[in-house]
Structures are given as structure tokens and as C-alpha cells.
Design an enzyme around this catalytic site. Sequence first.
Site, PDB file in Angstrom:
ATOM      1  N   ARG A 163     -12.955 -14.640  -6.896  1.00  0.00           N
ATOM      2  CA  ARG A 163     -12.882 -13.592  -5.869  1.00  0.00           C
ATOM      3  C   ARG A 163     -13.279 -14.151  -4.502  1.00  0.00           C
ATOM      4  NH1 ARG A 163     -10.803 -12.618  -9.636  1.00  0.00           N
ATOM      5  NH2 ARG A 163     -10.926 -10.868 -11.058  1.00  0.00           N
ATOM      6  N   SER A 233     -12.216  -1.976  -9.504  1.00  0.00           N
ATOM      7  CA  SER A 233     -13.483  -2.569  -9.938  1.00  0.00           C
ATOM      8  C   SER A 233     -14.421  -2.687  -8.743  1.00  0.00           C
ATOM      9  CB  SER A 233     -13.246  -3.953 -10.549  1.00  0.00           C
ATOM     10  OG  SER A 233     -12.418  -3.855 -11.689  1.00  0.00           O
ATOM     11  N   GLU A 329     -17.512  -5.701  -4.877  1.00  0.00           N
ATOM     12  CA  GLU A 329     -16.227  -6.357  -4.663  1.00  0.00           C
ATOM     13  C   GLU A 329     -15.518  -5.846  -3.415  1.00  0.00           C
ATOM     14  OE1 GLU A 329     -12.286  -6.980  -7.375  1.00  0.00           O
ATOM     15  OE2 GLU A 329     -14.206  -7.426  -8.304  1.00  0.00           O
TER      16      GLU A 329
END
Length: 341
Positions: A163, A233, A329
Site C-alpha cells: 500500500r 478496507s 488506509e
Amino acid sequence: MQANPPFSLKPFNTFALAHSCRELVHAVSTEQLIESCCSLYQASEPMLILGGGSNVIFCDDFNGTVVLVETKGIDITEDIGNYYLSVAAGENWHELVCFCLDHGFAGMENLALIPGTVGAAPIQNIGAYGVEMEQFCDWVEYVDLTTGEYNRLSAERCEFGYRDSIFKRQLLGKALITQVGFKLPKQWRPELEYGPLKAINVDGVTPRQVFDCICETRLSKLPDPKVLGNAGSFFKNPVIDSTKFDILSKSYPSIVGYPHGAGKTKVAAGWLIDSAGLKGFKVGGAAVHDKQALVLVNTGDATSEDVVILAGSIVEKIEQKFGITLEAEPRMIGAYGERSL
């Protein structure tokens, strides 16, 4: 630019938070996108470049211009071993996955139903079910906002990580992604090591079967943002030392983790939140989804304060119970730009 500010951002963020911005630009061509962003940057005006709005949490009204990336276009070439796609930044990611499948370009089916645009995918190095975008990225084209010049980075130079990418570090706030190149091998190798994919027999499996399995799984667990606002998420799966994971496994035998390089294990953040008894936990109008603990949702009237307090509470509780620090995130956007949780 449009007249009569402020402009509501509620339709442009999947968490459906009711914030606004001072100016709103719909950039439908690459030329308009570059001209708008470069002029705003060089004038030192607060600016937010926004794709599908699926990976942002607006924490306040944005005191500047939001540029919506709505460029379209897919060009295809091939050689003896690969298909090559050049895709405009504003293309919808899931629609690109469907396009590839329909045209016989396999490989990205594990990434089906990830919300957002193609231009945002390299920034986050999106991934799911054992596959990350970097595996198929050939290059990323961007405009340097400081000079207005085009640049093209190979996948290796994008410095992809979990990520993560160069666009979240050295090029943060300086790069406007305009096109992304993909390289899809004609020799397909299915990735069936994660979750429900393990039940699929590798012999005779097709890309369409993998795609259908991913879609069915995601739709059964993840709420539709049009019905229940969410940003997908909410927390990254934390990566910890394998020795620490082994110690945790003795106290929590059902803990879910996957090898992540030498001496490291990636722990399922959803399992941590679920095991801490936080499914359904609410703060105001924000809640932990009752079917997938990794997803925070807007039950209808959530404020950004509700979301921030809820997320902070989860981080604190997981730290106390497991000694693991969760990291959000989505990008947190304040009045003048990105901020911390």
C-alpha cells in the site's frame, strides 16, 4: 470552474460525508486536467486531485479547489508474450478489470470490485487476494506540477511496497498521474492462495471463475457505498515480526496471518478488530460493519468527527489487546490538505 460556491463533496466521496469545497473542476480531458492542476499548483492555491473518492475521508470542508479526474481512454498493443494497455487516469478500476476479462487479458481478476480510478491505483499499490497492482504495472506517466513536464516511471522506479509507492513519499503533492501502463502476460498463472480461492481446483480453472469468486465474496462481505457509505478496507493489514506473530498464536490460535518477506508476517486487521469484539461498535453515525470488521460505515448521518473518533478508538483497543498498531488506509483530508488520523 463552476460558479456559486461552496460545492457539496458528498456525491464525490463514497463515505458520503457532508463536506464541501470552494471550487470544483470536472477534468474530462488530459489537457484540461493538466492545465487546471498546474495553474492551481503554481498559484499556491489549496488543491485536491480526486479520483473515485473511495479512499478519502473528508475531515472538514476543503478550503480550496477539488479537481475531479474524469479522463477516459484505453489503448492496446501486444507482442508475442504480452498484452500492453495504456489507460487514462480517470478510468474506473473495476471496469478496467472487466474490460480485460472480456478481451481475454487475464491476470487482474483478483483485483475485481476494488473501488476507485486507475490513476489512484499506483499511489496506493492496490491489492487483494494475493495480487497487487505492481505485478502488472509497466509504467506510470505523470506531470511534474512544479515544472509542467511529462515524466514516465518504470514500475521498478515507482518503488512499490505494501500500500505504498513513490507517489506517497518523494512525489507526494508534486505528481499528477495521467496514464498508467499495464503488461499482462499471455501465459496466465492463477493466484489461488488466499481466502475462498483456496477451494478452487487449479486444474482447468478459468480467469472468469476466479473473477466470479472474488465478486461473490466481496459482495457478500462489503456493503455497497450507494446503500451504506464506506471507504472499503479502513485499516492496512499490519506487518509484524514473525517471532511476535508466533507468540500471539499461542494465546490466539485462530489468528490469521501470511508470510510477508523474510522474518515478517502480515496479520489480518479484520481478524484483530473482530476478535476484539468490535463488530457493530458505533460512535454517532459511524460504525464497524457487522459483516466485515475491516470496514467502517456511515449508517446514514455520520459526521467526520464520528469517523475519526471511531477509528481512533479501534486503533487504541487493538494496541491494548494485541500490542499491534493499526494504520488507516484512506487519506484523511482536512481544510487545506492531507492530515493524520
